[in-house]
Every structure is written in structure tokens, then in C-alpha cells.
Design an enzyme around this catalytic site. Structure first.
Site, mmCIF file in Angstrom:
data_model
loop_
_atom_site.group_PDB
_atom_site.id
_atom_site.type_symbol
_atom_site.label_atom_id
_atom_site.label_comp_id
_atom_site.label_asym_id
_atom_site.label_seq_id
_atom_site.Cartn_x
_atom_site.Cartn_y
_atom_site.Cartn_z
ATOM 1 N N ARG A 1 0.803 -1.226 0.000
ATOM 2 C CA ARG A 1 0.000 0.000 0.000
ATOM 3 C C ARG A 1 0.841 1.284 0.000
ATOM 4 N NH1 ARG A 1 -2.388 -3.447 -1.537
ATOM 5 N NH2 ARG A 1 -4.096 -4.569 -0.565
ATOM 6 N N SER B 1 -10.819 1.015 4.881
ATOM 7 C CA SER B 1 -10.247 0.665 6.192
ATOM 8 C C SER B 1 -9.632 1.888 6.855
ATOM 9 C CB SER B 1 -9.151 -0.385 6.024
ATOM 10 O OG SER B 1 -9.693 -1.537 5.439
ATOM 11 N N GLU C 1 -4.569 3.948 8.514
ATOM 12 C CA GLU C 1 -4.378 3.715 7.077
ATOM 13 C C GLU C 1 -4.878 4.952 6.312
ATOM 14 O OE1 GLU C 1 -4.754 0.002 5.364
ATOM 15 O OE2 GLU C 1 -5.456 0.756 3.443
HETATM 16 C C1 LIG Z 1 -15.388 1.508 0.338
HETATM 17 C C2 LIG Z 1 -13.898 1.552 0.137
HETATM 18 C C3 LIG Z 1 -13.200 0.380 -0.102
HETATM 19 C C4 LIG Z 1 -11.810 0.394 -0.276
HETATM 20 N N1 LIG Z 1 -11.163 -0.792 -0.525
HETATM 21 C C5 LIG Z 1 -9.836 -0.777 -0.773
HETATM 22 C C6 LIG Z 1 -9.155 -1.995 -1.101
HETATM 23 O O1 LIG Z 1 -9.724 -3.069 -1.174
HETATM 24 N N2 LIG Z 1 -7.819 -1.931 -1.351
HETATM 25 C C7 LIG Z 1 -7.120 -0.759 -1.309
HETATM 26 O O2 LIG Z 1 -5.915 -0.759 -1.576
HETATM 27 N N3 LIG Z 1 -7.749 0.415 -0.977
HETATM 28 C C8 LIG Z 1 -9.073 0.429 -0.725
HETATM 29 N N4 LIG Z 1 -9.708 1.608 -0.409
HETATM 30 C C9 LIG Z 1 -8.926 2.845 -0.257
HETATM 31 C C10 LIG Z 1 -8.785 3.702 -1.533
HETATM 32 O O3 LIG Z 1 -9.868 3.477 -2.425
HETATM 33 C C11 LIG Z 1 -7.454 3.455 -2.258
HETATM 34 O O4 LIG Z 1 -6.363 3.775 -1.438
HETATM 35 C C12 LIG Z 1 -7.359 4.276 -3.557
HETATM 36 O O5 LIG Z 1 -6.287 3.805 -4.327
HETATM 37 C C13 LIG Z 1 -7.176 5.780 -3.323
HETATM 38 O O6 LIG Z 1 -7.326 6.441 -4.563
HETATM 39 P P1 LIG Z 1 -7.925 7.924 -4.615
HETATM 40 O O7 LIG Z 1 -7.882 8.375 -6.023
HETATM 41 O O8 LIG Z 1 -9.248 7.966 -3.963
HETATM 42 O O9 LIG Z 1 -6.843 8.697 -3.739
HETATM 43 P P2 LIG Z 1 -7.123 9.894 -2.696
HETATM 44 O O10 LIG Z 1 -7.905 9.397 -1.541
HETATM 45 O O11 LIG Z 1 -7.646 11.066 -3.435
HETATM 46 O O12 LIG Z 1 -5.622 10.186 -2.209
HETATM 47 C C14 LIG Z 1 -4.946 9.219 -1.436
HETATM 48 C C15 LIG Z 1 -3.460 9.603 -1.399
HETATM 49 O O13 LIG Z 1 -2.924 9.490 -2.699
HETATM 50 C C16 LIG Z 1 -2.407 10.740 -3.169
HETATM 51 N N5 LIG Z 1 -2.761 10.831 -4.591
HETATM 52 C C17 LIG Z 1 -3.999 10.587 -5.136
HETATM 53 N N6 LIG Z 1 -3.916 10.722 -6.477
HETATM 54 C C18 LIG Z 1 -2.645 11.059 -6.770
HETATM 55 C C19 LIG Z 1 -1.927 11.327 -7.976
HETATM 56 N N7 LIG Z 1 -2.539 11.289 -9.172
HETATM 57 N N8 LIG Z 1 -0.613 11.651 -7.897
HETATM 58 C C20 LIG Z 1 0.027 11.700 -6.695
HETATM 59 N N9 LIG Z 1 -0.592 11.462 -5.526
HETATM 60 C C21 LIG Z 1 -1.903 11.130 -5.563
HETATM 61 C C22 LIG Z 1 -3.073 11.798 -2.304
HETATM 62 O O14 LIG Z 1 -2.248 12.947 -2.163
HETATM 63 C C23 LIG Z 1 -3.237 11.060 -0.978
HETATM 64 O O15 LIG Z 1 -2.027 11.113 -0.254
HETATM 65 C C24 LIG Z 1 -11.104 1.617 -0.219
HETATM 66 C C25 LIG Z 1 -11.817 2.804 0.016
HETATM 67 C C26 LIG Z 1 -13.189 2.778 0.182
HETATM 68 C C27 LIG Z 1 -13.920 4.075 0.394
#
Ligand SMILES: Cc1cc2nc3c(=O)[nH]c(=O)nc-3n(C[C@H](O)[C@H](O)[C@H](O)COP(=O)(O)OP(=O)(O)OC[C@H]3O[C@@H](n4cnc5c(N)ncnc54)[C@H](O)[C@@H]3O)c2cc1C
Length: 321
Positions: A195, A243, A313
Site C-alpha cells: 500500500r 479501512s 491507514e
Molecule cells: C469503500 C472503500 C473500499 C476500499 N477498498 C480498498 C481496497 O480493497 N484496497 C485498497 O488498496 N484500498 C481500498 N480503499 C482505499 C482507496 O480506495 C485506495 O487507497 C485508492 O487507491 C485511493 O485512490 P484515490 O484516487 O481515492 O486517492 P485519494 O484518496 O484522493 O488520495 C490518497 C493519497 O494518494 C495521493 N494521490 C492521489 N492521487 C494522486 C496522484 N494522481 N498523484 C500523486 N498522488 C496522488 C493523495 O495525495 C493522498 O495522499 C477503499 C476505500 C473505500 C472508500
């Protein structure tokens, strides 16, 4: 009232309305960058928690160059900036973010493929990519169907599910590096761990993935099964961030919180999910403060009961109100 929206960077198109502008003392944002610009934008509109105070400046770039321009402007004017995808792994505090939020989303969401090499914009939602690749008979990211973030967020977080993470199929990532250059970074230069990508200081703009051809019907039934599992085991349809805590070694954070009898515990509009105790859900106008109080309650109880310190997390960002 929400600040008026203004599309910029489209020659020949008249601006819809003048934005309010940045807060006093902050430099003016360059309005010739292609993208969507808003001022004082509530971040609760951009997170899966539906929580978060306003960003002074909110910009959704429509090209890699516009993203680079926004970062260059922030650096030049010493304006703090934060990159977000779909906001599915963040808890933004109620005071919001005094600075520039660059949302990598629509505009950077192109997808194409030749044979098994897929080129994907960082702004594409992961579930859409999972479905599209599966429908076209390619396996590899279909297991991430239930990860509701962007592809860029998935690369940054090395998102994974059901034994598959994005690092395992990544060929390279297109990034804006800390020197402001847009470069292709091969996988071997990215320090992926569980992660994590170690890409702090970089903006992920897109990636190339190597996917394997598989039977579409088999992939389709796998998607159905994975989504059913999600619906049954997590509060999938409620606003949340996934999580909240990392799983400690050899046990699960959810089980520990559950054994403290905390399922269903509420503070304001936030609740420790009755379905899965490692999820805190927004059951109605929760503030970040409500969630933070529940985080504290869960951590304290688990430490008292088991002597284990739960580590977050979710990324807690922004300023208190
Ligand atoms: C219902 C639910 C279920 C989930 N299940 C999982 C799972 O099974 N497995 C898992 O790994 N995660 C899971 N997650 C967590 C989340 O979806 C992941 O971590 C996802 O990859 C985050 O992507 P995001 O675009 O929403 O990032 P954001 O939440 O917008 O950002 C997260 C971090 O990434 C950085 N970031 C985002 N985009 C970029 C970019 N383009 N360039 C540089 N930095 C960036 C941000 O600065 C921040 O630090 C879940 C979340 C929810 C709500």
C-alpha cells in the site's frame, strides 16, 4: 453559497462567471491553464466520506501540462498544494485546505490499449478500468473493481485487493517529478511496498499496465462474485474511506475493535460500522471531528484491551476548524 464555476483555457469560449478569487494574501492563480477552477470549494464534494472543509483554490487540470503548470505556480508563489484523486483514502479536516488542491480526474482519464499494454490516465476511476478491461477480455486489474479511487491514487497507494495489487501489473508510470518534468518512470525505479509507492513529491499523471488475456465470461463472473463479497462484508454503499486502520501483524484491526464492543458506536454523524468494525461511516452530516473522536475511542480501547497500537491507514489532511 458555492463559489461560481469557471472553465478556463478554452480559446474562443466565453467564461461562464468570474470566480471570487483566492483568499487575501494569496497570489492569483493563472487562469490560462486548461481545466476547471473553483475557489473556496467544499472538499466534502470530492471525498467518498463526503467530509472536508473548503480548499482555497480547487483545480481539475485538463492536460498533463496544465497539472504541471499548477504545481509550478504553487511552488513559485509558495502556496501549499495537495494532489487528490477521488478522495477515497482521505479524511479532510473541517477547516479544509488553505492552498491549492489539484484534483486528478476528468480530463486526465483517457484509456487505450494495444495488445496487452494498456495506457491509462491517472484520473480514470479504478472500478471503470476494472470493468472495461474485464469486458475486453483482459485480467489483472479486474480484482480492484471494489477500490473506489482513481488510477493515479491506486498507483500512489499501491492499491490492491484479493491478492492482486497495481504494482504487479505496472510497466511504468507517467509522473510529474519534483523538478517539474513530465517523465515516464519504469516500475523498477518505483519503491513499491504494501500500500505504498514511495512517490511522495511526485504527481502521477498516468500509467502503462501489462494485462493478460483471459476468457471474458470467466472475468465477468469473477467481477460479480467480488462485488457480492464487498456488499456482504463491508458497508459498501455508505460514505466512508475504506479501512481506517492498518491491520496489525497476524490479526485484523476490525476484529480487535469488534471485540472491544464498539460496533455501532456513534459520535455525532459518524458511526463505527455495524457491518465491519474497521470502517467508520458517515451516517448523516458527520464532521471530520466526529470521525477523529471515534478513531481515538477505538485506538484507546484496543490499546487498553490488547496492548496493541493501531496505526492509521486513512490519510488525515487539512486544518482543524
Ligand atoms: C469503500 C472503500 C473500499 C476500499 N477498498 C480498498 C481496497 O480493497 N484496497 C485498497 O488498496 N484500498 C481500498 N480503499 C482505499 C482507496 O480506495 C485506495 O487507497 C485508492 O487507491 C485511493 O485512490 P484515490 O484516487 O481515492 O486517492 P485519494 O484518496 O484522493 O488520495 C490518497 C493519497 O494518494 C495521493 N494521490 C492521489 N492521487 C494522486 C496522484 N494522481 N498523484 C500523486 N498522488 C496522488 C493523495 O495525495 C493522498 O495522499 C477503499 C476505500 C473505500 C472508500
Amino acid at each position: 453559497m458555492a463559489a461560481p464555476k469557471k472553465k478556463v483555457g478554452r480559446p474562443g469560449k466565453k467564461a461562464e462567471a468570474a470566480p471570487k478569487g483566492p483568499p487575501k494574501g494569496m497570489a492569483s492563480f493563472p487562469e490560462d491553464l486548461a481545466g476547471t477552477l473553483k475557489y473556496s470549494e467544499p472538499l466534502g464534494r470530492h471525498t467518498t466520506y463526503r467530509i472536508g472543509g473548503p480548499a482555497s483554490i480547487h483545480f481539475v487540470p485538463a492536460s498533463n501540462e496544465a497539472a504541471a503548470g499548477a504545481v509550478a505556480w504553487a511552488r513559485e508563489h509558495k502556496v501549499p498544494y495537495l494532489v487528490l484523486g477521488l478522495g477515497s483514502n482521505v479524511l479532510i479536516r473541517d477547516g479544509g485546505f488553505r492552498g491549492l488542491v489539484i484534483k486528478i480526474g476528468k480530463g486526465l482519464d483517457a484509456v487505450s490499449h494495444r495488445a496487452g499494454t494498456w495506457k491509462v490516465g491517472a484520473g480514470l476511476p479504478m472500478p471503470l478500468l476494472a470493468r472495461k478491461t474485464a469486458e475486453e477480455g483482459f485480467g489483472g486489474v479486474h480484482k480492484l473493481i471494489g477500490v473506489p479511487g482513481s488510477v493515479g491514487g491506486a498507483v500512489f497507494m499501491n492499491a490492491g485487493a484479493h491478492g492482486q495489487d497495481i504494482a504487479s501489473v505496472l510497466i511504468s508510470a507517467t509522473v510529474l517529478d519534483p523538478k517539474g518534468r513530465i517523465v515516464d518512470k519504469p516500475k523498477k525505479e518505483i519503491a513499491f511496498t504494501y500500500r505504498r509507492s514511495g512517490l511522495e513529491g511526485y504527481v502521477v499523471l498516468g500509467c502503462a499496465l501489462r494485462l493478460e488475456q483471459e476468457e471474458p465470461e470467466k472475468l465477468k463472473s469473477e467481477l460479480t462474485m467480488l462485488l457480492r463479497k464487498r456488499r456482504e462484508g463491508t458497508p459498501f454503499d455508505q460514505p466512508c474511506c475504506g479501512s481506517v486502520f492498518k491491520n496489525p501483524e497476524e490479526t485484523s484491526a476490525g476484529r480487535l475493535i469488534d471485540r472491544c464492543g464498539l460496533k455501532g458506536r456513534r459520535v455525532g454523524g459518524a458511526e463505527i460500522s455495524k457491518v465491519h468494525a474497521n470502517y467508520i461511516v458517515n451516517v448523516g452530516n458527520a464532521s471530520a471531528d466526529d470521525v477523529l473522536k471515534l478513531i481515538d475511542i477505538a485506538r484507546t480501547a484496543v490499546f487498553k484491551e490488547f496492548g496493541i497500537e493501531l496505526e492509521l491507514e486513512v490519510k488525515v489532511l487539512g486544518e482543524p476548524k
